[in-house]
Design a protein around this motif. Structure first.
Motif, PDB file in Angstrom:
ATOM      1  N   ARG A  40       0.794  -1.225   0.000  1.00 34.73           N
ATOM      2  CA  ARG A  40       0.000   0.000   0.000  1.00 34.73           C
ATOM      3  C   ARG A  40       0.829   1.279   0.000  1.00 34.73           C
ATOM      4  O   ARG A  40       0.546   2.198  -0.778  1.00 34.73           O
ATOM      5  N   GLU A  41       1.823   1.372   0.861  1.00 35.62           N
ATOM      6  CA  GLU A  41       2.521   2.649   1.035  1.00 35.62           C
ATOM      7  C   GLU A  41       3.161   3.170  -0.253  1.00 35.62           C
ATOM      8  O   GLU A  41       2.887   4.304  -0.649  1.00 35.62           O
ATOM      9  N   PRO A  42       4.000   2.396  -0.933  1.00 38.89           N
ATOM     10  CA  PRO A  42       4.579   2.922  -2.180  1.00 38.89           C
ATOM     11  C   PRO A  42       3.511   3.193  -3.243  1.00 38.89           C
ATOM     12  O   PRO A  42       3.601   4.174  -3.984  1.00 38.89           O
ATOM     13  N   SER A  43       2.504   2.341  -3.312  1.00 42.41           N
ATOM     14  CA  SER A  43       1.440   2.509  -4.301  1.00 42.41           C
ATOM     15  C   SER A  43       0.682   3.813  -4.064  1.00 42.41           C
ATOM     16  O   SER A  43       0.480   4.611  -4.982  1.00 42.41           O
ATOM     17  N   PHE A  44       0.260   4.031  -2.831  1.00 44.23           N
ATOM     18  CA  PHE A  44      -0.523   5.224  -2.525  1.00 44.23           C
ATOM     19  C   PHE A  44       0.316   6.491  -2.625  1.00 44.23           C
ATOM     20  O   PHE A  44      -0.181   7.526  -3.073  1.00 44.23           O
ATOM     21  N   ARG A  45       1.573   6.433  -2.212  1.00 39.02           N
ATOM     22  CA  ARG A  45       2.435   7.618  -2.345  1.00 39.02           C
ATOM     23  C   ARG A  45       2.563   8.020  -3.806  1.00 39.02           C
ATOM     24  O   ARG A  45       2.534   9.199  -4.143  1.00 39.02           O
ATOM     25  N   ARG A  46       2.716   7.051  -4.674  1.00 38.84           N
ATOM     26  CA  ARG A  46       2.839   7.340  -6.113  1.00 38.84           C
ATOM     27  C   ARG A  46       1.554   7.965  -6.650  1.00 38.84           C
ATOM     28  O   ARG A  46       1.582   8.939  -7.399  1.00 38.84           O
ATOM     29  N   ILE A  47       0.416   7.404  -6.290  1.00 37.43           N
ATOM     30  CA  ILE A  47      -0.868   7.941  -6.745  1.00 37.43           C
ATOM     31  C   ILE A  47      -1.073   9.350  -6.196  1.00 37.43           C
ATOM     32  O   ILE A  47      -1.539  10.244  -6.908  1.00 37.43           O
ATOM     33  N   GLU A  48      -0.714   9.566  -4.934  1.00 38.68           N
ATOM     34  CA  GLU A  48      -0.825  10.896  -4.343  1.00 38.68           C
ATOM     35  C   GLU A  48       0.011  11.910  -5.125  1.00 38.68           C
ATOM     36  O   GLU A  48      -0.461  13.002  -5.451  1.00 38.68           O
ATOM     37  N   ALA A  49       1.249  11.532  -5.435  1.00 36.56           N
ATOM     38  CA  ALA A  49       2.154  12.443  -6.126  1.00 36.56           C
ATOM     39  C   ALA A  49       1.743  12.668  -7.580  1.00 36.56           C
ATOM     40  O   ALA A  49       1.776  13.795  -8.080  1.00 36.56           O
ATOM     41  N   GLU A  50       1.354  11.600  -8.249  1.00 39.86           N
ATOM     42  CA  GLU A  50       1.072  11.687  -9.685  1.00 39.86           C
ATOM     43  C   GLU A  50      -0.311  12.243 -10.000  1.00 39.86           C
ATOM     44  O   GLU A  50      -0.489  12.970 -10.974  1.00 39.86           O
ATOM     45  N   PHE A  51      -1.301  11.935  -9.167  1.00 39.12           N
ATOM     46  CA  PHE A  51      -2.679  12.298  -9.486  1.00 39.12           C
ATOM     47  C   PHE A  51      -3.308  13.266  -8.490  1.00 39.12           C
ATOM     48  O   PHE A  51      -4.450  13.683  -8.677  1.00 39.12           O
ATOM     49  N   GLY A  52      -2.615  13.600  -7.412  1.00 34.58           N
ATOM     50  CA  GLY A  52      -3.123  14.566  -6.449  1.00 34.58           C
ATOM     51  C   GLY A  52      -4.296  14.082  -5.621  1.00 34.58           C
ATOM     52  O   GLY A  52      -5.110  14.880  -5.172  1.00 34.58           O
ATOM     53  N   LEU A  53      -4.370  12.780  -5.399  1.00 31.88           N
ATOM     54  CA  LEU A  53      -5.444  12.216  -4.582  1.00 31.88           C
ATOM     55  C   LEU A  53      -4.908  11.838  -3.214  1.00 31.88           C
ATOM     56  O   LEU A  53      -3.791  11.347  -3.099  1.00 31.88           O
ATOM     57  N   THR A  54      -5.723  12.033  -2.189  1.00 31.62           N
ATOM     58  CA  THR A  54      -5.358  11.558  -0.856  1.00 31.62           C
ATOM     59  C   THR A  54      -5.718  10.083  -0.752  1.00 31.62           C
ATOM     60  O   THR A  54      -6.466   9.543  -1.574  1.00 31.62           O
ATOM     61  N   ARG A  55      -5.210   9.443   0.285  1.00 31.60           N
ATOM     62  CA  ARG A  55      -5.502   8.020   0.469  1.00 31.60           C
ATOM     63  C   ARG A  55      -6.998   7.724   0.571  1.00 31.60           C
ATOM     64  O   ARG A  55      -7.488   6.805  -0.081  1.00 31.60           O
ATOM     65  N   PRO A  56      -7.747   8.478   1.379  1.00 34.76           N
ATOM     66  CA  PRO A  56      -9.188   8.198   1.409  1.00 34.76           C
ATOM     67  C   PRO A  56      -9.854   8.398   0.043  1.00 34.76           C
ATOM     68  O   PRO A  56     -10.761   7.647  -0.323  1.00 34.76           O
ATOM     69  N   LYS A  95     -15.615  18.241  -5.504  1.00 29.33           N
ATOM     70  CA  LYS A  95     -15.038  19.476  -6.049  1.00 29.33           C
ATOM     71  C   LYS A  95     -14.173  19.201  -7.276  1.00 29.33           C
ATOM     72  O   LYS A  95     -14.133  20.010  -8.203  1.00 29.33           O
ATOM     73  N   LYS A  96     -13.500  18.061  -7.282  1.00 29.41           N
ATOM     74  CA  LYS A  96     -12.659  17.667  -8.421  1.00 29.41           C
ATOM     75  C   LYS A  96     -13.491  17.060  -9.547  1.00 29.41           C
ATOM     76  O   LYS A  96     -12.941  16.647 -10.572  1.00 29.41           O
ATOM     77  N   GLU A  97     -14.798  16.963  -9.326  1.00 32.27           N
ATOM     78  CA  GLU A  97     -15.749  16.393 -10.287  1.00 32.27           C
ATOM     79  C   GLU A  97     -15.445  14.934 -10.622  1.00 32.27           C
ATOM     80  O   GLU A  97     -15.669  14.473 -11.736  1.00 32.27           O
ATOM     81  N   LEU A  98     -14.948  14.205  -9.622  1.00 33.12           N
ATOM     82  CA  LEU A  98     -14.655  12.784  -9.791  1.00 33.12           C
ATOM     83  C   LEU A  98     -15.792  11.910  -9.269  1.00 33.12           C
ATOM     84  O   LEU A  98     -15.892  10.742  -9.636  1.00 33.12           O
ATOM     85  N   ILE A  99     -16.630  12.496  -8.404  1.00 30.61           N
ATOM     86  CA  ILE A  99     -17.843  11.826  -7.943  1.00 30.61           C
ATOM     87  C   ILE A  99     -18.970  12.849  -7.926  1.00 30.61           C
ATOM     88  O   ILE A  99     -18.737  14.055  -7.980  1.00 30.61           O
ATOM     89  N   ARG A 100     -20.187  12.346  -7.832  1.00 30.06           N
ATOM     90  CA  ARG A 100     -21.343  13.214  -7.624  1.00 30.06           C
ATOM     91  C   ARG A 100     -22.189  12.590  -6.522  1.00 30.06           C
ATOM     92  O   ARG A 100     -22.162  11.381  -6.301  1.00 30.06           O
ATOM     93  N   ARG A 101     -22.904  13.449  -5.825  1.00 26.27           N
ATOM     94  CA  ARG A 101     -23.818  12.982  -4.782  1.00 26.27           C
ATOM     95  C   ARG A 101     -25.246  13.153  -5.267  1.00 26.27           C
ATOM     96  O   ARG A 101     -25.562  14.099  -5.969  1.00 26.27           O
ATOM     97  N   GLN A 102     -26.063  12.218  -4.822  1.00 27.27           N
ATOM     98  CA  GLN A 102     -27.479  12.261  -5.193  1.00 27.27           C
ATOM     99  C   GLN A 102     -28.289  11.816  -3.983  1.00 27.27           C
ATOM    100  O   GLN A 102     -27.942  10.830  -3.326  1.00 27.27           O
ATOM    101  N   ALA A 103     -29.354  12.538  -3.704  1.00 26.53           N
ATOM    102  CA  ALA A 103     -30.216  12.173  -2.573  1.00 26.53           C
ATOM    103  C   ALA A 103     -30.795  10.780  -2.802  1.00 26.53           C
ATOM    104  O   ALA A 103     -31.193  10.428  -3.908  1.00 26.53           O
TER     105      ALA A 103
END
Length: 169
Positions: A40-56, A95-103
């Motif tokens: 997990r750690e190297p994988s998530f660090r790379r995704i965080e750096a490359e795509f600007g996403l947090t772990r959650p 905010k990043k328009e990667l998900i949407r919420r719906q009631a």
């Protein structure tokens, strides 16, 4: 983060990794944690750096990719993540328009989460590296060992509801 090799000195006269992993009161949990950390750690660090996403955010996109329409509360219940962190991640992903919420149609107080086309496309960009890292992790197992390991993991996962919510600490 560097994996401990068999030749590393454990510091107490016993050699290497086995001495460390088996030298605790919780060897099974310690071994699972050791393996997961190196996946997990190297994988998530790379995704965080490359795509600007947090772990959650990474994990929420992963969940929605396979089970669109869950609520944040359902995600917390399933994943064990804390509500505050998930709430911040949901807001950021929206905010990043990667998900949407719906009631929810049955209860308008609940918000269902849906991955957008942009979220799905972003997931498709980082998922191959996760799959490749998993394949590397499992490369030491024969096909029959992988099947057995998968069955054992399924059994452990099915048992989580019986002990996972216990608050003993």
């Amino acid at each position: 983060m560097r994996p401990i090799s068999e030749s590393d000195d454990a510091g107490d006269g016993e050699d290497g990794l086995r001495a460390i992993l088996n030298g605790t009161d919780i060897p099974t949990a310690y071994k699972i944690g050791y393996i997961l950390n190196f996946y997990r750690e190297p994988s998530f660090r790379r995704i965080e750096a490359e795509f600007g996403l947090t772990r959650p955010e990474i994990v929420i996109l992963l969940a929605l990719h396979f089970r669109d329409g869950i609520t944040a509360a359902e995600f917390c219940e399933f994943s064990g993540h804390l509500k505050a962190g998930v709430s911040r991640a949901v807001i950021a992903l929206e905010k990043k328009e990667l998900i949407r919420r719906q009631a929810d149609s049955a209860d308008s107080r609940r918000q269902r989460l849906f991955i957008t086309d942009a979220g799905r496309a972003l997931y498709q960009r980082y998922a191959p590296a996760l799959r490749s890292r998993e394949a590397a992790m499992l490369a030491c197992l024969s096909p029959s060992e992988r099947e057995q390991f998968d069955r054992l993991l399924d059994k452990l996962a099915a048992h989580v509801p019986h002990w996972g919510s216990l608050s003993e600490l």
